[in-house]
Design a protein around this motif. Structure first.
Motif, PDB file in Angstrom:
ATOM      1  N   LYS A   1       0.837  -1.205   0.000  1.00  0.00           N
ATOM      2  CA  LYS A   1       0.000   0.000   0.000  1.00  0.00           C
ATOM      3  C   LYS A   1       0.873   1.258   0.000  1.00  0.00           C
ATOM      4  O   LYS A   1       0.606   2.217  -0.730  1.00  0.00           O
ATOM      5  CB  LYS A   1      -0.900  -0.015   1.241  1.00  0.00           C
ATOM      6  CG  LYS A   1      -1.946   1.082   1.273  1.00  0.00           C
ATOM      7  CD  LYS A   1      -2.849   0.924   2.500  1.00  0.00           C
ATOM      8  CE  LYS A   1      -3.884   2.030   2.570  1.00  0.00           C
ATOM      9  NZ  LYS A   1      -4.721   1.903   3.789  1.00  0.00           N
ATOM     10  N   ALA A   2       1.953   1.237   0.813  1.00  0.00           N
ATOM     11  CA  ALA A   2       2.868   2.382   0.872  1.00  0.00           C
ATOM     12  C   ALA A   2       3.551   2.595  -0.478  1.00  0.00           C
ATOM     13  O   ALA A   2       3.765   3.748  -0.901  1.00  0.00           O
ATOM     14  CB  ALA A   2       3.918   2.148   1.963  1.00  0.00           C
ATOM     15  N   LEU A   3       3.879   1.493  -1.170  1.00  0.00           N
ATOM     16  CA  LEU A   3       4.528   1.596  -2.473  1.00  0.00           C
ATOM     17  C   LEU A   3       3.577   2.209  -3.505  1.00  0.00           C
ATOM     18  O   LEU A   3       3.974   3.075  -4.295  1.00  0.00           O
ATOM     19  CB  LEU A   3       4.988   0.210  -2.939  1.00  0.00           C
ATOM     20  CG  LEU A   3       5.810   0.151  -4.228  1.00  0.00           C
ATOM     21  CD1 LEU A   3       7.089   0.957  -4.093  1.00  0.00           C
ATOM     22  CD2 LEU A   3       6.124  -1.298  -4.596  1.00  0.00           C
ATOM     23  N   ARG A   4       2.308   1.765  -3.473  1.00  0.00           N
ATOM     24  CA  ARG A   4       1.314   2.332  -4.395  1.00  0.00           C
ATOM     25  C   ARG A   4       1.144   3.836  -4.140  1.00  0.00           C
ATOM     26  O   ARG A   4       1.080   4.638  -5.080  1.00  0.00           O
ATOM     27  CB  ARG A   4      -0.030   1.620  -4.226  1.00  0.00           C
ATOM     28  CG  ARG A   4      -0.089   0.237  -4.842  1.00  0.00           C
ATOM     29  CD  ARG A   4      -1.525  -0.259  -4.965  1.00  0.00           C
ATOM     30  NE  ARG A   4      -2.218  -0.326  -3.686  1.00  0.00           N
ATOM     31  CZ  ARG A   4      -2.205  -1.372  -2.871  1.00  0.00           C
ATOM     32  NH1 ARG A   4      -1.509  -2.456  -3.220  1.00  0.00           N
ATOM     33  NH2 ARG A   4      -2.868  -1.362  -1.736  1.00  0.00           N
ATOM     34  N   LYS A   5       1.075   4.213  -2.861  1.00  0.00           N
ATOM     35  CA  LYS A   5       0.900   5.636  -2.501  1.00  0.00           C
ATOM     36  C   LYS A   5       2.102   6.470  -2.950  1.00  0.00           C
ATOM     37  O   LYS A   5       1.958   7.587  -3.440  1.00  0.00           O
ATOM     38  CB  LYS A   5       0.709   5.774  -0.989  1.00  0.00           C
ATOM     39  CG  LYS A   5      -0.709   5.499  -0.531  1.00  0.00           C
ATOM     40  CD  LYS A   5      -0.874   5.887   0.934  1.00  0.00           C
ATOM     41  CE  LYS A   5      -2.339   5.769   1.350  1.00  0.00           C
ATOM     42  NZ  LYS A   5      -2.515   6.134   2.762  1.00  0.00           N
ATOM     43  N   ALA A   6       3.310   5.891  -2.759  1.00  0.00           N
ATOM     44  CA  ALA A   6       4.531   6.618  -3.128  1.00  0.00           C
ATOM     45  C   ALA A   6       4.585   6.845  -4.639  1.00  0.00           C
ATOM     46  O   ALA A   6       4.966   7.931  -5.108  1.00  0.00           O
ATOM     47  CB  ALA A   6       5.763   5.832  -2.670  1.00  0.00           C
ATOM     48  N   LYS A   7       4.183   5.833  -5.409  1.00  0.00           N
ATOM     49  CA  LYS A   7       4.166   5.980  -6.877  1.00  0.00           C
ATOM     50  C   LYS A   7       3.106   6.983  -7.313  1.00  0.00           C
ATOM     51  O   LYS A   7       3.323   7.770  -8.245  1.00  0.00           O
ATOM     52  CB  LYS A   7       3.909   4.620  -7.529  1.00  0.00           C
ATOM     53  CG  LYS A   7       5.106   3.679  -7.460  1.00  0.00           C
ATOM     54  CD  LYS A   7       4.803   2.351  -8.139  1.00  0.00           C
ATOM     55  CE  LYS A   7       6.037   1.458  -8.130  1.00  0.00           C
ATOM     56  NZ  LYS A   7       5.767   0.145  -8.759  1.00  0.00           N
ATOM     57  N   GLU A   8       1.951   6.956  -6.627  1.00  0.00           N
ATOM     58  CA  GLU A   8       0.884   7.903  -6.931  1.00  0.00           C
ATOM     59  C   GLU A   8       1.322   9.325  -6.603  1.00  0.00           C
ATOM     60  O   GLU A   8       1.084  10.262  -7.375  1.00  0.00           O
ATOM     61  CB  GLU A   8      -0.358   7.527  -6.108  1.00  0.00           C
ATOM     62  CG  GLU A   8      -1.624   8.219  -6.551  1.00  0.00           C
ATOM     63  CD  GLU A   8      -2.825   7.743  -5.732  1.00  0.00           C
ATOM     64  OE1 GLU A   8      -3.609   8.606  -5.316  1.00  0.00           O
ATOM     65  OE2 GLU A   8      -2.946   6.523  -5.495  1.00  0.00           O
ATOM     66  N   LYS A   9       2.004   9.490  -5.465  1.00  0.00           N
ATOM     67  CA  LYS A   9       2.491  10.806  -5.044  1.00  0.00           C
ATOM     68  C   LYS A   9       3.526  11.334  -6.037  1.00  0.00           C
ATOM     69  O   LYS A   9       3.514  12.512  -6.393  1.00  0.00           O
ATOM     70  CB  LYS A   9       3.123  10.685  -3.646  1.00  0.00           C
ATOM     71  CG  LYS A   9       3.642  11.985  -3.064  1.00  0.00           C
ATOM     72  CD  LYS A   9       2.502  12.857  -2.589  1.00  0.00           C
ATOM     73  CE  LYS A   9       3.033  14.075  -1.856  1.00  0.00           C
ATOM     74  NZ  LYS A   9       1.956  15.029  -1.540  1.00  0.00           N
ATOM     75  N   GLU A  10       4.401  10.410  -6.504  1.00  0.00           N
ATOM     76  CA  GLU A  10       5.405  10.810  -7.495  1.00  0.00           C
ATOM     77  C   GLU A  10       4.727  11.311  -8.768  1.00  0.00           C
ATOM     78  O   GLU A  10       5.096  12.352  -9.319  1.00  0.00           O
ATOM     79  CB  GLU A  10       6.304   9.617  -7.815  1.00  0.00           C
ATOM     80  CG  GLU A  10       7.366   9.928  -8.878  1.00  0.00           C
ATOM     81  CD  GLU A  10       8.060   8.681  -9.390  1.00  0.00           C
ATOM     82  OE1 GLU A  10       9.279   8.729  -9.601  1.00  0.00           O
ATOM     83  OE2 GLU A  10       7.377   7.653  -9.586  1.00  0.00           O
ATOM     84  N   ARG A  11       3.726  10.541  -9.249  1.00  0.00           N
ATOM     85  CA  ARG A  11       3.020  10.931 -10.467  1.00  0.00           C
ATOM     86  C   ARG A  11       2.336  12.286 -10.308  1.00  0.00           C
ATOM     87  O   ARG A  11       2.449  13.165 -11.181  1.00  0.00           O
ATOM     88  CB  ARG A  11       1.995   9.859 -10.817  1.00  0.00           C
ATOM     89  CG  ARG A  11       1.224  10.120 -12.107  1.00  0.00           C
ATOM     90  CD  ARG A  11       0.255   8.987 -12.407  1.00  0.00           C
ATOM     91  NE  ARG A  11      -0.622   8.705 -11.289  1.00  0.00           N
ATOM     92  CZ  ARG A  11      -1.677   9.444 -10.950  1.00  0.00           C
ATOM     93  NH1 ARG A  11      -1.965  10.548 -11.646  1.00  0.00           N
ATOM     94  NH2 ARG A  11      -2.446   9.112  -9.937  1.00  0.00           N
ATOM     95  N   GLU A  12       1.643  12.486  -9.159  1.00  0.00           N
ATOM     96  CA  GLU A  12       0.939  13.750  -8.925  1.00  0.00           C
ATOM     97  C   GLU A  12       1.909  14.930  -8.855  1.00  0.00           C
ATOM     98  O   GLU A  12       1.650  16.006  -9.407  1.00  0.00           O
ATOM     99  CB  GLU A  12       0.136  13.678  -7.626  1.00  0.00           C
ATOM    100  CG  GLU A  12      -1.081  12.768  -7.710  1.00  0.00           C
ATOM    101  CD  GLU A  12      -1.761  12.605  -6.359  1.00  0.00           C
ATOM    102  OE1 GLU A  12      -1.202  13.096  -5.349  1.00  0.00           O
ATOM    103  OE2 GLU A  12      -2.839  11.970  -6.311  1.00  0.00           O
ATOM    104  N   THR A  13       3.032  14.732  -8.172  1.00  0.00           N
ATOM    105  CA  THR A  13       4.019  15.811  -8.003  1.00  0.00           C
ATOM    106  C   THR A  13       4.628  16.197  -9.349  1.00  0.00           C
ATOM    107  O   THR A  13       4.792  17.396  -9.653  1.00  0.00           O
ATOM    108  CB  THR A  13       5.132  15.365  -7.032  1.00  0.00           C
ATOM    109  OG1 THR A  13       4.549  14.967  -5.797  1.00  0.00           O
ATOM    110  CG2 THR A  13       6.121  16.484  -6.796  1.00  0.00           C
TER     111      THR A  13
END
Length: 528
Positions: free
Chosen positions: A243-255
């Motif tokens: 879950k943390a990995l999915r969130k980190a990838k999502e955060k990277e994409r959004e940023t």
């Protein structure tokens, strides 16, 4: 009693087997040592027994341990007395009783005047009354050899006993004698075993892994419950990390998307305000550097989470993915595959069974073949396979594919490596990538494919055998397993159990492991 501090062992090829192993065994402790095949349990016992030398670390033992090994081939050219290291005492006692009372004989006997009586008592307990101390070890069955070394415990009366898979070759009677002995002995015990009935008699369980030794304060059932709790927690950690990995990838994409929008807006604004080209290039370079730094920060965070996730996943048990994968529609339940009418077999004109055998085997049967050591189980298997003919009686042997898997998995060719071995079963011409996918499913990664079969542990041989059977185009209608759990650790027994329970063909099993037989749902039995 026994203290190990930071013991390490290295193979001759310089590969490190284990490092910094520490444990303490107190007087009267009865301790199990469990762990996956290949982790070094047998090696550790040999180091404690003084047979092998550790690379580093300290070993303190208050008395000389008595060691019952897993394999006995090295003793084949010795007599029973020589294998038990009592031949000098026995010979000296006989010479003294003849009147030859020399200083040498007295020194060798070392005041051990009851050595013969202890031998008789020990052999009587282990049902070895018909053996002579001068008999060659190579004339004994695997079960008899095990009992000889177990009898040696009563003869030598050691304070510390090391047992490596002691129930492997024992029949039901022998196993029960072993269980009773373990319960009653006052010796300290350190036992490597996969026999869950035996493990539940012991009061402490040690788990050996690449990370060292973990101590569990109870028997195997207690250990198993604790492992379930640990594995459930590990599963939760994996899910949390995923879950943390999915969130980190999502955060990277959004940023990155937000930064790209800001850069695009800034560029348009600069173009409208007529900023000079050289200044535009400088601003563009700054924007690119800023985006690059953002990507690096997120990549580092994602990489760290991914590394943690890989480590957590590697610690999870991998059982469910290993299955036969046979085409079960090919099995026609109820068809007669083998029929025996009044059959018997003889050696040197003496019949093997007191009464002639009558039975039939139907497609889909799950049959246990039981009997004490020497009762003719292997002979009957060879008759079922068509390799031997009965001396009397008749058999009906239908044309069907049968696979016989013995406890050493000798269908595997020791001269081949893992990948070459799978190709010998590739009668359906599977592509190379399909073979390698199946090897991965059975836990053979790319760096294992060139490994020689002769270097594989019992559990690895079992997994490779299962993998080869899935590669073969034609599903065997009968699988015969001869003591399949003997050389397996508990994890690999669970893998084998899961695979067998998926198989819908005819299953014939020779095993003294009652818990294993219950778990694979055997329905019929032949008792010899």
């Amino acid at each position: 009693m026994l203290i190990l501090q930071n013991i390490s062992y290295q193979h001759e090829n310089k590969d490190m087997l284990f490092q910094n192993i520490s444990l303490t065994l107190n007087s009267h402790d009865k301790t199990a040592l469990v762990g996956n095949n290949g982790v070094g349990k047998s090696t550790l016992l040999k180091i404690i027994a003084g047979q092998w030398q550790a690379l580093s670390g300290q070993l303190n033992v208050s008395s000389i341990p008595y060691f019952v090994p897993q394999l006995f081939g090295q003793f084949n050219d010795l007599t029973i007395a020589e294998a038990l290291k009592i031949n000098d005492k026995i010979n000296s006692l006989k010479e003294i009783l003849k009147g030859n009372v020399t200083e040498e004989n007295l020194l060798l006997l070392d005041d051990d005047w009851t050595i013969e009586e202890r031998c008789q008592e020990a052999f009587s307990y282990w049902k070895l009354q018909n053996l002579d101390l001068n008999q060659q070890m190579k004339a004994l069955s695997g079960g008899q050899k095990t009992k000889v070394f177990l009898a040696g415990i009563m003869i030598h009366e050691p304070d510390l006993v090391l047992l490596d898979e002691p129930s492997n070759h024992l029949d039901f009677l022998g196993r029960n004698l072993l269980y009773d002995f373990i319960k009653s002995t006052s010796s300290s015990l350190l036992i490597v075993s996969h026999d869950r009935t035996l493990l539940n008699i012991l009061n402490k369980t040690l788990e050996m892994s690449k990370n060292g030794i973990s101590i569990y304060g109870g028997n195997y059932d207690f250990y198993s419950e604790q492992k379930k709790i640990e594995n459930n927690a590990l599963e939760q950690d994996v899910q949390s990390k995923e879950k943390a990995l999915r969130k980190a990838k999502e955060k990277e994409r959004e940023t990155i998307e937000r930064q790209n929008k800001l850069d695009s807006r800034g560029k348009k604004k600069q173009e409208k305000s007529g900023v000079a080209r050289i200044m535009m290039n400088t601003l563009r370079n700054k924007a690119e550097n800023s985006s690059s730094k953002i990507k690096d920060v997120h990549a580092e965070k994602i990489g760290s989470i991914a590394d943690d996730l890989r480590q957590l996943r590697s610690a999870l048990p991998a059982i469910d993915q290993m299955k036969f994968g046979f085409n079960n529609t090919a099995f026609h339940k109820g068809k007669t595959l083998f029929k025996a009418h009044e059959i018997n077999y003889s050696f040197e004109n003496e019949f093997l069974w007191k009464e002639n055998l009558n039975f039939e085997i139907l497609s889909g049967d799950r049959l246990v073949l039981k009997g004490s050591n020497g009762s003719g189980k292997t002979t009957l298997i060879k008759i079922m396979l068509g390799e031997l003919s009965p001396k009397v009686g008749n058999i009906t042997l239908l044309n069907r594919k049968a696979i016989y898997i013995d406890q050493d998995y000798s269908l595997l060719d020791s001269s081949l490596n893992i990948y070459q071995q799978t190709q010998t079963f590739n009668d359906s011409s599977l592509e190379e990538h399909e073979i390698k996918m199946r090897l991965n499913r059975f836990l053979f990664a790319q760096n294992d494919w060139d490994k020689p079969c002769k270097a594989l542990s019992g559990g690895e041989r079992m997994r490779l055998m299962l993998c080869c059977l899935t590669i073969s185009n034609e599903s065997p209608e009968i699988i015969i397993l001869d003591e399949p759990t003997n050389n397996l650790d508990i994890q690999n027994i669970e893998i084998l159990t899961a695979a067998i329970n998926e198989y819908e063909g005819t299953l014939i099993v020779v095993s003294h492991d009652q818990q294993f037989l219950e778990q694979i749902n055997m329905e019929k039995e032949i008792v010899l």
